[in-house]
Design an enzyme around this catalytic site. Structure first.
Site, PDB file in Angstrom:
ATOM      1  N   SER A  30       0.479  -1.333   0.253  1.00  0.00           N
ATOM      2  CA  SER A  30      -0.251   0.078  -0.117  1.00  0.00           C
ATOM      3  C   SER A  30       1.227   1.387  -0.288  1.00  0.00           C
ATOM      4  O   SER A  30       2.111   1.211   0.240  1.00  0.00           O
ATOM      5  CB  SER A  30      -0.894   0.008   1.208  1.00  0.00           C
ATOM      6  OG  SER A  30      -1.289  -1.508   1.281  1.00  0.00           O
ATOM      7  N   GLY A 107       5.570  -1.052  -0.111  1.00  0.00           N
ATOM      8  CA  GLY A 107       6.589   0.276   0.393  1.00  0.00           C
ATOM      9  C   GLY A 107       7.277   0.455   1.566  1.00  0.00           C
ATOM     10  O   GLY A 107       7.038  -0.696   2.416  1.00  0.00           O
ATOM     11  N   ALA A 108       7.526   1.788   2.090  1.00  0.00           N
ATOM     12  CA  ALA A 108       7.942   1.489   3.005  1.00  0.00           C
ATOM     13  C   ALA A 108       7.987   3.098   3.813  1.00  0.00           C
ATOM     14  O   ALA A 108       8.874   3.730   3.049  1.00  0.00           O
ATOM     15  CB  ALA A 108       9.598   1.277   3.742  1.00  0.00           C
ATOM     16  N   ASP A 109       8.492   3.434   5.027  1.00  0.00           N
ATOM     17  CA  ASP A 109       8.618   4.344   5.466  1.00  0.00           C
ATOM     18  C   ASP A 109      10.407   4.780   5.966  1.00  0.00           C
ATOM     19  O   ASP A 109      10.628   5.710   6.159  1.00  0.00           O
ATOM     20  CB  ASP A 109       7.722   4.830   6.965  1.00  0.00           C
ATOM     21  CG  ASP A 109       6.328   4.406   6.731  1.00  0.00           C
ATOM     22  OD1 ASP A 109       5.598   4.695   5.903  1.00  0.00           O
ATOM     23  OD2 ASP A 109       5.237   3.624   7.359  1.00  0.00           O
ATOM     24  N   LYS A 119       6.649   0.417   9.233  1.00  0.00           N
ATOM     25  CA  LYS A 119       5.777   0.506   7.645  1.00  0.00           C
ATOM     26  C   LYS A 119       4.394   0.555   8.446  1.00  0.00           C
ATOM     27  O   LYS A 119       4.214   0.805   9.653  1.00  0.00           O
ATOM     28  CB  LYS A 119       5.379  -1.029   7.032  1.00  0.00           C
ATOM     29  CG  LYS A 119       6.574  -1.615   6.551  1.00  0.00           C
ATOM     30  CD  LYS A 119       6.387  -2.114   5.686  1.00  0.00           C
ATOM     31  CE  LYS A 119       5.437  -2.729   4.870  1.00  0.00           C
ATOM     32  NZ  LYS A 119       4.405  -1.255   4.188  1.00  0.00           N
ATOM     33  N   GLY A 120       3.701   1.110   8.033  1.00  0.00           N
ATOM     34  CA  GLY A 120       2.048   1.501   8.586  1.00  0.00           C
ATOM     35  C   GLY A 120       1.772   3.374   8.657  1.00  0.00           C
ATOM     36  O   GLY A 120       0.829   3.760   9.339  1.00  0.00           O
ATOM     37  N   GLY A 121       3.131   3.712   7.791  1.00  0.00           N
ATOM     38  CA  GLY A 121       2.231   5.262   7.921  1.00  0.00           C
ATOM     39  C   GLY A 121       1.262   5.272   7.218  1.00  0.00           C
ATOM     40  O   GLY A 121       0.539   6.424   6.923  1.00  0.00           O
ATOM     41  N   GLY A 122       0.577   4.551   6.192  1.00  0.00           N
ATOM     42  CA  GLY A 122      -1.094   4.436   5.914  1.00  0.00           C
ATOM     43  C   GLY A 122      -2.160   3.901   5.886  1.00  0.00           C
ATOM     44  O   GLY A 122      -2.848   3.170   6.250  1.00  0.00           O
ATOM     45  N   GLU A 128       0.153  -5.973   6.021  1.00  0.00           N
ATOM     46  CA  GLU A 128       0.674  -6.102   4.983  1.00  0.00           C
ATOM     47  C   GLU A 128       1.790  -6.832   5.399  1.00  0.00           C
ATOM     48  O   GLU A 128       2.784  -7.655   4.296  1.00  0.00           O
ATOM     49  CB  GLU A 128       1.554  -4.998   4.334  1.00  0.00           C
ATOM     50  CG  GLU A 128       1.064  -3.577   4.518  1.00  0.00           C
ATOM     51  CD  GLU A 128       1.214  -2.049   4.128  1.00  0.00           C
ATOM     52  OE1 GLU A 128       1.579  -0.739   3.430  1.00  0.00           O
ATOM     53  OE2 GLU A 128       1.658  -1.785   5.248  1.00  0.00           O
TER      54      GLU A 128
HETATM   55  O1  LIG Z   1       3.399   1.149   4.632  1.00  0.00           O
HETATM   56  C1  LIG Z   1       2.652   1.303   4.408  1.00  0.00           C
HETATM   57  C2  LIG Z   1       1.549   1.377   4.417  1.00  0.00           C
HETATM   58  O2  LIG Z   1       0.711   1.544   5.487  1.00  0.00           O
HETATM   59  C3  LIG Z   1       3.471   2.509   2.967  1.00  0.00           C
HETATM   60  O3  LIG Z   1       4.607   1.351   2.578  1.00  0.00           O
HETATM   61  C4  LIG Z   1       4.519   3.383   3.698  1.00  0.00           C
HETATM   62  O4  LIG Z   1       3.714   4.049   4.001  1.00  0.00           O
HETATM   63  C5  LIG Z   1       4.663   3.558   2.308  1.00  0.00           C
HETATM   64  O5  LIG Z   1       4.712   4.591   1.378  1.00  0.00           O
HETATM   65  P1  LIG Z   1       4.611   5.335   0.191  1.00  0.00           P
HETATM   66  O6  LIG Z   1       4.744   4.518  -0.799  1.00  0.00           O
HETATM   67  O7  LIG Z   1       3.340   6.728  -0.553  1.00  0.00           O
HETATM   68  O8  LIG Z   1       5.974   6.478   0.583  1.00  0.00           O
END
Ligand SMILES: O=C(CO)[C@H](O)[C@H](O)COP(=O)(O)O
Length: 269
Positions: A30, A107-109, A119-122, A128
């Site tokens: 995500s 993806g990752a933060d 992870k988990g910014g979204g 995930e």
């Molecule tokens: O862990 C996530 C969502 O829960 C995303 O993978 C993470 O926030 C990275 O997002 P982006 O691709 O917008 O930088």
């Protein structure tokens, strides 16, 4: 060059390197970078119609194969990735239909030099993690701002922790006792109140400083080693916690789009 281009480069590289005509079950993470993963998968599915891809196939070292998308099933990790799969006409699968997934790209933060990730910014880290855990290969794609030496260096908003709504006050206090330096119940934008995850839960963002493996003192005066795996274990044990956005030892490889927007850096285990 924009961050967007660097995300696209990382996503394209991961798809081109790891997806081939044999790949069948694919986990879709995500976030904003994942949009480009789907974009590239769709391009690879329309390979014969796509002159630029055909040309690359003939002239470059990297042999790109057409993906037979009718034979592939895509497992989403959030409402967002489910919509992406459906809107692009790809076959949608559910997490509980499969015991094993061929490959997941997410993806990752923040990603440290050992490929541990926040992870988990979204707020999608529960699904995930489930998808990553049953994947034969878990690949991270990100822009260059996400690469660090130790976790907590770049992503200072805190580790995302999904909690059962009625347990949030208890979890909040327990995190304080664990020595958490900064805590926030994540609030929604354009809605009064907290973010509600795809699973109906709340998210607390908890910052523990840099996860550099040094000893750390909890507020109730016990010491613990501030390493990603130790912090993960301690948070996971708290009552009311559903999942922690620390992915320790899960990724096989990470691709980072570089600042020039053209090249891609790779972190391998
Ligand atoms: O862990 C996530 C969502 O829960 C995303 O993978 C993470 O926030 C990275 O997002 P982006 O691709 O917008 O930088």
């Amino acid at each position: 060059m924009s961050l967007t281009e660097s995300k696209r480069q990382a996503a394209y590289k991961a798809v081109d390197t790891h997806l081939n005509s044999e790949t069948r079950i694919i986990g879709i993470g995500s976030g904003s970078t994942i949009v480009f993963v789907i974009e590239r998968i769709v391009q690879r599915g329309n390979f014969k119609k796509n002159d630029e891809l055909n040309e690359k196939n003939e002239n470059s070292d990297q042999k790109l194969e057409e993906l037979d998308l009718d034979q592939c099933v895509f497992i989403p990790t959030s409402f967002q990735s489910r919509q992406l799969i459906i809107h692009n006409g790809l076959n949608l699968g559910e997490i509980d239909q499969y015991q094993e997934i061929d490959i997941t790209i997410d993806g990752a933060d923040e990603v440290d030099e050992n490929l541990n990730a926040i992870k988990g910014g979204g707020a999608c880290h529960l699904r995930e993690k489930v998808v990553a855990e049953i994947s034969k290969k878990f690949i991270i794609v990100a822009d260059y701002t996400k690469r660090s030496t130790v976790l907590g260096e770049k992503w200072v908003k805190g580790i995302p922790i999904e909690v059962i709504p009625f347990c949030y006050a208890l979890a909040y206090n327990s995190l304080k006792l664990l020595g958490c330096q900064k805590l926030n119940l994540r609030m929604a934008k354009n809605k009064a109140g907290p973010v509600i995850t795809d699973n109906g839960n709340f998210v607390i963002d908890a910052y523990f400083g840099k996860l550099d493996g040094q000893q750390s003192l909890g507020n109730d005066n016990f010491m613990f080693i501030n390493s990603p795996s130790e912090v993960l274990k301690r948070i996971k044990l708290l009552t009311g916690v559903v999942e922690v956005g620390l992915f320790v030892g899960m990724a096989e490889i990470a691709y980072f789009g570089e600042e020039d927007g053209c090249s891609v850096g790779v972190l391998k285990k």
